[in-house]
Design a protein around this motif. Structure first.
Motif, PDB file in Angstrom:
ATOM      1  N   GLY A  35      -8.821   0.285 -23.278  1.00 59.24           N
ATOM      2  CA  GLY A  35      -8.389  -0.100 -22.049  1.00 59.24           C
ATOM      3  C   GLY A  35      -9.167  -1.340 -21.657  1.00 59.24           C
ATOM      4  N   ARG A  36      -8.731  -1.845 -20.529  1.00 57.68           N
ATOM      5  CA  ARG A  36      -9.194  -3.081 -19.826  1.00 57.68           C
ATOM      6  C   ARG A  36      -9.185  -2.960 -18.532  1.00 57.68           C
ATOM      7  N   ILE A  37     -10.375  -3.165 -17.829  1.00 59.13           N
ATOM      8  CA  ILE A  37     -10.350  -2.809 -16.346  1.00 59.13           C
ATOM      9  C   ILE A  37     -11.029  -4.359 -15.903  1.00 59.13           C
ATOM     10  N   ILE A  38     -10.187  -4.956 -14.851  1.00 56.57           N
ATOM     11  CA  ILE A  38     -10.419  -6.318 -14.174  1.00 56.57           C
ATOM     12  C   ILE A  38     -10.580  -6.234 -12.834  1.00 56.57           C
ATOM     13  N   LEU A  39     -11.813  -6.385 -12.023  1.00 54.36           N
ATOM     14  CA  LEU A  39     -12.359  -6.240 -10.722  1.00 54.36           C
ATOM     15  C   LEU A  39     -12.165  -7.822 -10.140  1.00 54.36           C
ATOM     16  N   PHE A  40     -12.472  -7.890  -8.896  1.00 46.96           N
ATOM     17  CA  PHE A  40     -12.425  -9.344  -8.230  1.00 46.96           C
ATOM     18  C   PHE A  40     -13.724  -9.232  -7.222  1.00 46.96           C
ATOM     19  N   SER A  41     -14.309 -10.348  -7.664  1.00 43.43           N
ATOM     20  CA  SER A  41     -15.502 -10.850  -6.652  1.00 43.43           C
ATOM     21  C   SER A  41     -15.003 -11.795  -5.689  1.00 43.43           C
ATOM     22  N   GLY A  42     -15.851 -12.295  -4.725  1.00 37.67           N
ATOM     23  CA  GLY A  42     -15.448 -13.116  -3.584  1.00 37.67           C
ATOM     24  C   GLY A  42     -16.442 -13.858  -2.872  1.00 37.67           C
ATOM     25  N   GLY A  43     -16.382 -14.664  -1.873  1.00 36.96           N
ATOM     26  CA  GLY A  43     -17.261 -15.095  -1.023  1.00 36.96           C
ATOM     27  C   GLY A  43     -17.943 -16.361  -1.716  1.00 36.96           C
ATOM     28  N   GLY A  44     -17.743 -16.672  -3.013  1.00 36.49           N
ATOM     29  CA  GLY A  44     -18.447 -17.951  -3.400  1.00 36.49           C
ATOM     30  C   GLY A  44     -19.790 -17.498  -3.834  1.00 36.49           C
ATOM     31  N   GLN A  45     -20.677 -18.243  -3.961  1.00 40.17           N
ATOM     32  CA  GLN A  45     -22.249 -18.157  -4.246  1.00 40.17           C
ATOM     33  C   GLN A  45     -22.956 -18.703  -2.897  1.00 40.17           C
ATOM     34  N   GLY A  46     -24.148 -17.807  -2.885  1.00 38.78           N
ATOM     35  CA  GLY A  46     -25.029 -18.093  -2.035  1.00 38.78           C
ATOM     36  C   GLY A  46     -24.644 -17.152  -0.592  1.00 38.78           C
ATOM     37  N   ALA A  47     -25.532 -17.649   0.555  1.00 39.24           N
ATOM     38  CA  ALA A  47     -25.445 -17.186   1.750  1.00 39.24           C
ATOM     39  C   ALA A  47     -23.776 -17.310   2.557  1.00 39.24           C
TER      40      ALA A  47
END
Length: 287
Positions: A140-152
């Motif tokens: 199986g494969r699981i794909i999640l999502f990050s967000g907000g770029g880097q840093g504060a």
């Protein structure tokens, strides 16, 4: 990737009512995958199902509304999805909200907590309840999502806290699930113009902050990064070409993922993870 990689495999897309989630579900169907899709809005998920069904009548499509904060709804959706579309091959979680927007010191903490409940806890529960449903034949494969770029990212503390949790969850489950033949990775989609961007702009600079507002306005005007880049990365992660890569965060915009070699070696390294770097004094990350 080749079309045969996904032919008749079951891909579940969480948050497929609009935006990136809808485009990813359609992309998977275009490669012959059976898809199960959910979102909170019944109207949106019905529209997505019709759109995919009209374009690709040969694939199985199961669609149902689901609030990922409601565990009974999650359990029911997963159970019915497997009944309708077969054993699970891919789980893609695109669902997410901004949560509380504004200074942390004055935030309504119920609103602040909501982003953690949706973006982190809801996603984690979806993964946990799906594990037993993955195909033993294909892994199986699981794909999640990050967000907000880097840093504060001032005024978005609940959003970035939840997404920071997703980063570490991805890396940790990459180790835990490898023995089950399940590979999990996280996608950074870049500045894609979605309804979340529109809702942010509606709040104005007083609420979201001058810097974020004007950056978002420039993104809206320029058109942002095309969602096709995110869809292509997701398709690659689902393909045989990405087998063995796990626990990583990949940028749909910047990373030359199709050129990667020795994926198991990369998985065991610090590449494509959030790490401290060497500073001007020569200090390095502790072992």
């Amino acid at each position: 990737m080749t079309t045969k990689d996904l032919s008749k495999k079951h891909i579940m897309v969480v948050g497929a009512g609009r935006g990136i989630g809808r485009h990813i579900a359609q992309s998977c169907a275009s490669h012959g995958a059976h898809v199960s899709i959910c979102a909170r809005s019944l109207n949106e998920i019905v529209a997505t199902k019709k759109e995919i069904g009209d374009l690709f009548p040969e694939v199985k499509i199961f669609a149902d509304p689901c609030d990922i904060r409601d565990r009974s709804q999650v359990n029911s959706f997963i159970e019915l999805s497997v009944q309708k579309a077969g054993p699970l091959y891919g789980l893609i979680c695109t669902a997410g909200i901004h949560g509380s927007i504004g200074p942390f010191a004055t935030a309504d903490f119920n609103d602040w907590q909501q982003a953690i409940e949706v973006n982190l806890i809801g996603v984690a529960y979806f993964i946990r309840q799906s594990l037993a449903r993955f195909s033993k034949a294909f892994g199986g494969r699981i794909i999640l999502f990050s967000g907000g770029g880097q840093g504060a990212m001032e005024n978005f503390s609940s959003y970035v806290a939840s997404k920071g949790g997703i980063w570490r969850l991805t890396e940790t489950l990459g180790v835990e699930l490898k023995g089950l033949g399940i590979f999990i990775n996280c996608v950074a989609p870049g500045a894609v113009n979605t309804y979340m961007l529109d809702s942010l702009l509606e709040l104005g600079p007083e609420k979201v902050g001058e810097r974020v507002y004007h950056e978002s306005l420039r993104q809206k005007t320029s058109g942002g990064h095309p969602s096709e880049k995110t869809c292509n990365l997701c398709l690659w992660l689902l393909s045989d070409s990405a087998k063995g890569l796990t626990g990583k965060i990949l940028s749909a915009v910047w990373d030359p993922y199709q050129k990667l070699k020795d994926l198991e070696q990369i998985s065991a390294s610090d590449l494509f993870n959030v790490r401290r770097v060497v500073d001007d004094l020569g200090n390095t990350r502790p072992k």
